[in-house]
Design an enzyme around this catalytic site. Structure first.
Site, mmCIF file in Angstrom:
data_model
loop_
_atom_site.group_PDB
_atom_site.id
_atom_site.type_symbol
_atom_site.label_atom_id
_atom_site.label_comp_id
_atom_site.label_asym_id
_atom_site.label_seq_id
_atom_site.Cartn_x
_atom_site.Cartn_y
_atom_site.Cartn_z
ATOM 1 N N ALA A 283 0.814 -1.215 0.000
ATOM 2 C CA ALA A 283 0.000 0.000 0.000
ATOM 3 C C ALA A 283 0.848 1.266 0.000
ATOM 4 O O ALA A 283 0.654 2.158 -0.840
ATOM 5 C CB ALA A 283 -0.941 0.004 1.215
ATOM 6 N N ASP A 284 1.801 1.369 0.942
ATOM 7 C CA ASP A 284 2.590 2.605 1.008
ATOM 8 C C ASP A 284 3.590 2.705 -0.138
ATOM 9 O O ASP A 284 4.022 3.797 -0.509
ATOM 10 C CB ASP A 284 3.295 2.739 2.355
ATOM 11 N N GLN A 285 3.941 1.552 -0.746
ATOM 12 C CA GLN A 285 4.874 1.565 -1.876
ATOM 13 C C GLN A 285 4.220 2.117 -3.142
ATOM 14 O O GLN A 285 4.914 2.599 -4.046
ATOM 15 C CB GLN A 285 5.400 0.151 -2.137
ATOM 16 N N HIS A 305 2.826 4.395 8.311
ATOM 17 C CA HIS A 305 3.656 4.360 7.113
ATOM 18 C C HIS A 305 3.003 5.133 5.975
ATOM 19 O O HIS A 305 3.658 5.910 5.273
ATOM 20 C CB HIS A 305 3.883 2.904 6.669
#
Length: 333
Positions: A283-285, A305
């Site tokens: 998700a955060d990537q 994050h």
């Protein structure tokens, strides 16, 4: 000069800043790097991420040294250059690649990067997750390339090598909101050759199978590989009509396969109980890709994050908003 305080985040804030600085040409200074970590400051894998980004834009840097908690990054013009790096430890090669992979959305030529270090280590995406989940999600939106592990590297010695290659491609806006129905589950295990007599891979598969309860086809595969340090890694990949999610575990010696299997399947079940389209690990990537190409992504929750990463992209003038809904949060740009 963009000022970023890394006190509340980890390495993802630095990687995102490096990517966006390289692409936009905007200078930044980051202080309190990895301030939320006990071992704050730049470690070997972060140093290599900075060096790779520097080569891609002929940047000028300040304070790039081991344990430094502040750096200045002043990019030049974006250029395409084959990259090679050796972290020298079991630092994650996949986290270093997270810095350069989004930059390839802006290149009009083929690109390659080869990095040595840890390919499957804790607190970072495994090689299985990177290849079977992240790159597959990106391929759905126009990414063209390959990720291969030439040698597996486990903690503590690393010694693995991964290679990323891309061809010129045009990235589409991300459309990851409705995952659709679950169609298939795939269980994959990779373990050191030295663990074959103990049948560690087979035992791990059996543990995962015993915890898993689904009414869709389940595929299983395992392999034993050469590695300097002993270890194993497993992935539960869930394929949906419109998306794919992954839940992995790196097993260190002394851990029970049943414990890791229980945690992995529990994460999968929590995901199934939500409306999210992608797993929390990726998700955060994907936020940096949203910043670069736009789109929508449904995630399970707004983690620390994610929030710190959102604050970084906004610093570069690429605000990604969010909308809370029942069972999901929609990231949108």
């Amino acid at each position: 000069m963009i000022e970023i305080d890394g006190a509340k985040g980890g390495g993802q804030m630095l990687r995102t800043a490096l990517t966006l600085s390289t692409v936009t040409g905007k200078n930044f200074r980051m202080t309190n790097i990895r301030g939320s970590r006990k071992d704050a400051g730049l470690k070997d894998q972060h140093l290599q991420a900075v060096k790779m980004a520097k080569k891609l834009c002929d940047a000028k840097t300040e304070d790039v040294e081991f344990n430094s908690e502040e750096i200045v990054f002043k990019p030049g013009n974006l250029r395409n250059e084959a990259l090679n790096a050796d972290i020298g430890t079991a630092g994650s090669v996949n986290l270093v690649l997270e810095t350069v992979l989004p930059v390839t959305t802006q290149l009009d030529e083929d690109f390659s990067a080869e990095i040595s270090g840890g390919t499957d280590v804790r607190w970072s995406p495994s090689s299985l997750h990177f290849r079977q989940v992240k790159t597959e999600l990106l391929e759905q939106h126009g990414f063209k390339g390959s990720y291969e592990v030439e040698k597996t590297g486990f903690y503590p010695k690393g010694g693995g090598t991964a290679r990323l290659e891309t061809v010129s491609y045009s990235m589409e806006r991300l459309d990851l909101v409705d995952r659709g129905e679950l169609e298939e589950v795939e269980l994959t295990v990779k373990a050191s050759n030295s663990l074959e007599d103990e049948e560690v891979a087979e035992e791990t598969l059996e543990a995962l199978r015993s915890e898993l309860e689904v009414d869709v086809p389940v595929k299983e595969s395992f392999e034993y590989v050469d590695s300097v340090s002993e270890g194993s890694v497993s992935l539960l990949k869930a394929s949906y009509e419109n998306s794919v999610a992954g839940f992995d575990a790196v097993d260190e010696r002394g851990q029970r396969a049943e414990q890791n299997a229980f945690r992995t399947v529990t994460q999968f079940e929590q995901f199934r109980g939500s409306e999210a389209c992608v797993d929390s690990f990726v998700a955060d990537q994907l936020i940096v890709f949203l910043a670069l190409v736009g789109g929508e992504v449904s995630i399970r929750e707004l983690t620390d994050h994610v929030e710190t990463n959102l604050s970084v992209v906004e610093k570069f003038g690429k605000k990604v908003g969010y909308e809370r809904k029942e069972g999901e949060v929609i990231l949108r740009r």
